[in-house]
Design a protein around this motif. Structure first.
Motif, PDB file in Angstrom:
ATOM      1  N   LEU A   1      37.588  47.199  42.213  1.00 21.57           N
ATOM      2  CA  LEU A   1      36.653  46.428  41.398  1.00 21.57           C
ATOM      3  C   LEU A   1      37.249  45.074  41.000  1.00 21.57           C
ATOM      4  CD1 LEU A   1      35.959  49.378  38.895  1.00 21.57           C
ATOM      5  CD2 LEU A   1      34.776  48.975  41.046  1.00 21.57           C
ATOM      6  N   PRO A   2      36.700  43.975  41.533  1.00 18.35           N
ATOM      7  CA  PRO A   2      37.141  42.671  41.018  1.00 18.35           C
ATOM      8  C   PRO A   2      36.567  42.504  39.612  1.00 18.35           C
ATOM      9  CG  PRO A   2      35.375  42.406  42.627  1.00 18.35           C
ATOM     10  CD  PRO A   2      35.654  43.865  42.560  1.00 18.35           C
ATOM     11  N   LEU A   3      37.393  42.078  38.657  1.00 17.78           N
ATOM     12  CA  LEU A   3      36.922  41.983  37.268  1.00 17.78           C
ATOM     13  C   LEU A   3      35.666  41.112  37.168  1.00 17.78           C
ATOM     14  CD1 LEU A   3      37.538  42.738  34.293  1.00 17.78           C
ATOM     15  CD2 LEU A   3      38.779  40.578  34.144  1.00 17.78           C
TER      16      LEU A   3
ATOM     17  N   VAL B   1      38.204  37.714  43.862  1.00 20.63           N
ATOM     18  CA  VAL B   1      37.425  38.413  44.900  1.00 20.63           C
ATOM     19  C   VAL B   1      38.268  38.553  46.175  1.00 20.63           C
ATOM     20  CG1 VAL B   1      35.417  38.200  46.423  1.00 20.63           C
ATOM     21  CG2 VAL B   1      35.172  37.792  43.975  1.00 20.63           C
ATOM     22  N   LYS B   2      38.975  37.478  46.529  1.00 21.19           N
ATOM     23  CA  LYS B   2      39.800  37.505  47.738  1.00 21.19           C
ATOM     24  C   LYS B   2      40.879  38.590  47.625  1.00 21.19           C
ATOM     25  CE  LYS B   2      42.585  34.430  50.615  1.00 21.19           C
ATOM     26  NZ  LYS B   2      43.935  34.184  50.155  1.00 21.19           N
ATOM     27  N   LYS B   3      41.516  38.645  46.480  1.00 17.95           N
ATOM     28  CA  LYS B   3      42.587  39.632  46.273  1.00 17.95           C
ATOM     29  C   LYS B   3      42.013  41.062  46.321  1.00 17.95           C
ATOM     30  CE  LYS B   3      46.931  40.073  44.439  1.00 17.95           C
ATOM     31  NZ  LYS B   3      47.577  39.661  45.648  1.00 17.95           N
ATOM     32  N   ALA B   4      40.858  41.224  45.662  1.00 13.16           N
ATOM     33  CA  ALA B   4      40.238  42.557  45.642  1.00 13.16           C
ATOM     34  C   ALA B   4      39.866  43.003  47.065  1.00 13.16           C
ATOM     35  CB  ALA B   4      39.005  42.542  44.743  1.00 13.16           C
ATOM     36  N   ARG B   5      39.361  42.061  47.854  1.00 10.64           N
ATOM     37  CA  ARG B   5      39.016  42.398  49.248  1.00 10.64           C
ATOM     38  C   ARG B   5      40.271  42.794  50.021  1.00 10.64           C
ATOM     39  NH1 ARG B   5      34.284  44.016  50.374  1.00 10.64           N
ATOM     40  NH2 ARG B   5      34.878  43.820  52.562  1.00 10.64           N
ATOM     41  N   GLU B   6      41.375  42.083  49.755  1.00  8.58           N
ATOM     42  CA  GLU B   6      42.640  42.408  50.454  1.00  8.58           C
ATOM     43  C   GLU B   6      43.097  43.827  50.111  1.00  8.58           C
ATOM     44  OE1 GLU B   6      44.377  37.877  50.441  1.00  8.58           O
ATOM     45  OE2 GLU B   6      45.515  39.429  49.351  1.00  8.58           O
ATOM     46  N   VAL B   7      42.986  44.157  48.820  1.00  6.10           N
ATOM     47  CA  VAL B   7      43.389  45.510  48.375  1.00  6.10           C
ATOM     48  C   VAL B   7      42.503  46.549  49.064  1.00  6.10           C
ATOM     49  CG1 VAL B   7      43.454  47.066  46.371  1.00  6.10           C
ATOM     50  CG2 VAL B   7      44.338  44.735  46.174  1.00  6.10           C
ATOM     51  N   TYR B   8      41.198  46.293  49.061  1.00  6.58           N
ATOM     52  CA  TYR B   8      40.255  47.235  49.685  1.00  6.58           C
ATOM     53  C   TYR B   8      40.570  47.433  51.175  1.00  6.58           C
ATOM     54  CZ  TYR B   8      35.814  49.013  51.498  1.00  6.58           C
ATOM     55  OH  TYR B   8      34.857  49.749  52.150  1.00  6.58           O
TER      56      TYR B   8
ATOM     57  N   LEU C   1      40.416  50.829  40.445  1.00  8.01           N
ATOM     58  CA  LEU C   1      41.447  49.792  40.536  1.00  8.01           C
ATOM     59  C   LEU C   1      40.796  48.455  40.201  1.00  8.01           C
ATOM     60  CD1 LEU C   1      42.660  50.923  44.071  1.00  8.01           C
ATOM     61  CD2 LEU C   1      43.721  51.532  41.908  1.00  8.01           C
ATOM     62  N   THR C   2      41.258  47.829  39.146  1.00 13.15           N
ATOM     63  CA  THR C   2      40.634  46.564  38.737  1.00 13.15           C
ATOM     64  C   THR C   2      41.579  45.395  38.976  1.00 13.15           C
ATOM     65  OG1 THR C   2      39.515  47.820  37.058  1.00 13.15           O
ATOM     66  CG2 THR C   2      39.380  45.441  36.859  1.00 13.15           C
ATOM     67  N   ILE C   3      41.052  44.403  39.661  1.00  9.04           N
ATOM     68  CA  ILE C   3      41.838  43.195  39.951  1.00  9.04           C
ATOM     69  C   ILE C   3      41.366  42.107  38.981  1.00  9.04           C
ATOM     70  CG2 ILE C   3      42.282  41.391  41.702  1.00  9.04           C
ATOM     71  CD1 ILE C   3      41.505  44.921  42.736  1.00  9.04           C
ATOM     72  N   ASP C   4      42.303  41.618  38.161  1.00  9.37           N
ATOM     73  CA  ASP C   4      41.921  40.661  37.125  1.00  9.37           C
ATOM     74  C   ASP C   4      42.744  39.367  37.250  1.00  9.37           C
ATOM     75  OD1 ASP C   4      44.379  41.492  36.284  1.00  9.37           O
ATOM     76  OD2 ASP C   4      43.621  42.726  34.640  1.00  9.37           O
ATOM     77  N   PHE C   5      42.687  38.532  36.235  1.00 11.50           N
ATOM     78  CA  PHE C   5      43.405  37.248  36.299  1.00 11.50           C
ATOM     79  C   PHE C   5      44.914  37.452  36.385  1.00 11.50           C
ATOM     80  CE2 PHE C   5      39.276  36.255  34.554  1.00 11.50           C
ATOM     81  CZ  PHE C   5      38.909  35.163  35.335  1.00 11.50           C
ATOM     82  N   GLU C   6      45.399  38.449  35.655  1.00 11.75           N
ATOM     83  CA  GLU C   6      46.830  38.728  35.678  1.00 11.75           C
ATOM     84  C   GLU C   6      47.300  39.121  37.087  1.00 11.75           C
ATOM     85  OE1 GLU C   6      49.353  41.444  33.008  1.00 11.75           O
ATOM     86  OE2 GLU C   6      47.519  41.001  31.876  1.00 11.75           O
ATOM     87  N   SER C   7      46.419  39.789  37.801  1.00 15.17           N
ATOM     88  CA  SER C   7      46.766  40.234  39.166  1.00 15.17           C
ATOM     89  C   SER C   7      47.172  39.054  40.030  1.00 15.17           C
ATOM     90  CB  SER C   7      45.584  40.920  39.844  1.00 15.17           C
ATOM     91  OG  SER C   7      45.074  41.927  39.031  1.00 15.17           O
TER      92      SER C   7
END
Ligand code: ATP
Length: 453
Positions: free
Chosen positions: A361-363, A371-378, A411-417
């Motif tokens: 889940l992108p925050l 969004v890019k990071k969340a897609r990479e994780v997925y 799994l949440t991807i936020d600004f800190e990520s």
């Protein structure tokens, strides 16, 4: 049950078959989440029965078999017929064993009603035999010679392959053959959602034993099988054994014990453990001319192997798991949702069978970096775990959507990520959150989900 049925449809677990044409009695389709959950149940059964037992092997026999199989097994005669009564007013048919002195008691129904549950009619015909086998024709001509049957139980495919399997795998008694597959019965009174269907799936294991020590083996399978349901998280108080009385036994059975689950309408069978004696192999020997005698390599004693069967329904296990894990939390599970008018639904499914293991889940959905990071994780997790990517609506809502389908981890991807290359892991049951580095994610999830491969 209405709540379970509605959740099943709303969240893509189970749909009524042929719904756009008004449905098709007692047939159901498993949706995207349903098929995952069902596959996980079958996988767990296979690991427990085949992978973990060196003397049990698998089989996948065809559904259509020679009609001679069903003559030999007794399914074409009275053996596989239910007694049926018909309401004289609406002509609906019911199993006679759901009637008691003319009163309809039905599956899980009370005894008070003295009338047809569909039209209220008070008169019924006398009971008569009704065979449950589904007939079909094989080949281009529909005549008596081309009649075949859709199998009513998967085990007959195992019996007719007994020798093939024993010889090709060099097995000695005791050994088992396991199979998962569809079975068909023209049930007189289907109902209770997927509990009683006309097309369903069985997970059966036939254990070939000597007639001398089968009592002990029967009892040990009884225990192992109930433990399997417990290992999937079903509550102990919702499971029980029910030993069949002599007059209830099916035509092939010497002894039968059901494992029953406490469904919303009452106790119902989810698995049968049967001592089938030498009924099956003796009859197939008689009808086919094949010699099924076994000579014990040590004692040199000759006997027809006896069979202890464990016969479970995939669909009934599915329903039991849904009922057992369904929880409603009034006012919501978190402070933020306390104002929610509707109760929050939460499926406390065991991690092994949850359809989706982790949701990514992108925050926020409008930050390109997140969004890019969340897609990479997925993308990185997809080959290892059944994951879902969800960016729609607030994070709280997305957590609740995942709780509703029993996803153990979010799994949440936020600004800190973006700064630390890590993410937040939220546990479904405790709602606790912790941060984990992306590079450690796969091994972390493996451990947390206790993955078997
Ligand atoms: P019942 O008494 O409920 O009709 P049964 O004793 O005929 O069941 P078995 O022949 O022992 O059932 O079949 C083994 C398992 O197959 C059952 O424990 C159940 O889980 C499953 N099963 C049987 N019939 C159906 C059905 N019509 N729909 C779904 N599952 C079924």
């Amino acid at each position: 049950m209405q709540k379970i049925i509605s959740l099943s449809k709303r969240r893509g677990f189970i749909f009524p078959s042929s719904e756009i044409y008004g449905g098709f009695a007692s047939c159901y389709d498993y949706g995207p989440l349903g098929v995952e959950l069902k596959n996980n149940i079958k996988k767990q059964w296979w690991i427990f029965m085949v992978q973990e037992n060196e003397n049990i092997v698998g089989l996948d026999a065809s559904i259509l078999m020679s009609p001679k199989v069903w003559q030999a097994s007794g399914h074409l005669t009275a053996g596989f017929a239910d007694l049926l009564v018909e309401c004289k007013k609406c002509h609906s048919r019911f199993r006679a064993d759901y009637m008691e002195e003319g009163k309809f008691i039905g599956e899980g129904k009370t005894k008070e009603k003295n009338q047809c549950p569909l039209c209220g009619g008070k008169e019924f015909t006398k009971a008569r035999q009704f065979n449950l086998m589904m007939k079909t024709f094989v080949g281009p001509v529909e005549d008596d010679a081309s009649v075949s049957y859709l199998r009513a139980e998967t085990c007959q495919g195992i019996y007719v392959n007994y020798k093939n399997v024993k010889d090709s795998m060099r097995l000695n008694i005791p050994f088992g053959i396991a199979q998962i597959g569809k079975a068909f019965r023209n049930e007189i009174t289907p109902g209770n959602f997927i509990f009683r269907m006309r097309e369903f799936e069985q997970m059966e294991m036939q254990f070939f034993v000597s007639p001398n020590n089968k009592e002990k083996i029967f009892n040990s399978w009884k225990e192992k099988r109930i433990n399997w349901y417990l290992s999937l998280g079903i509550k102990k108080e919702n499971l029980r054994f029910r030993e069949h009385k002599k007059n209830e036994l099916a035509h092939y059975a010497k002894r039968a014990v059901d494992i029953e689950y406490k469904f919303p309408w009452g106790w119902g069978e989810i698995e049968g453990i049967h001592d089938r004696g030498d009924w099956d192999l003796s009859n197939h020997s008689k009808y086919s001319g094949e010699d099924f005698n076994y000579i014990d390599p040590f004692s040199k004693k000759k006997f027809i192997p006896n069979i202890i069967e464990t016969s479970a329904g995939v669909d009934r296990a599915f329903l039991a798991l849904l009922c057992d894990s369904y929880q409603e939390i009034k006012g919501g599970r978190t402070k933020t949702t306390k104002s929610a008018k509707e109760a929050e639904i939460f499926l406390k499914l065991d991690k092994k069978i949850a359809p989706i293991k982790a949701a990514v889940l992108p925050l926020v959905k409008n930050n390109l970096e997140i969004v890019k990071k969340a897609r990479e994780v997925y993308q990185a997790l997809k080959p290892y775990f059944m994951c879902q990517y969800d960016k729609i609506s607030s994070i709280g809502r997305r957590y609740r959507r995942q709780d509703e389908i029993g996803t153990p981890i979010c799994l949440t991807i936020d600004f800190e990520s973006l700064m630390h290359n890590d993410l937040t892991i939220r546990d479904r049951d405790t709602m606790k959150q912790e941060r984990v580095k992306v590079k450690n994610l796969i091994s972390y999830l493996r451990e947390k989900l206790n993955e078997q491969s």
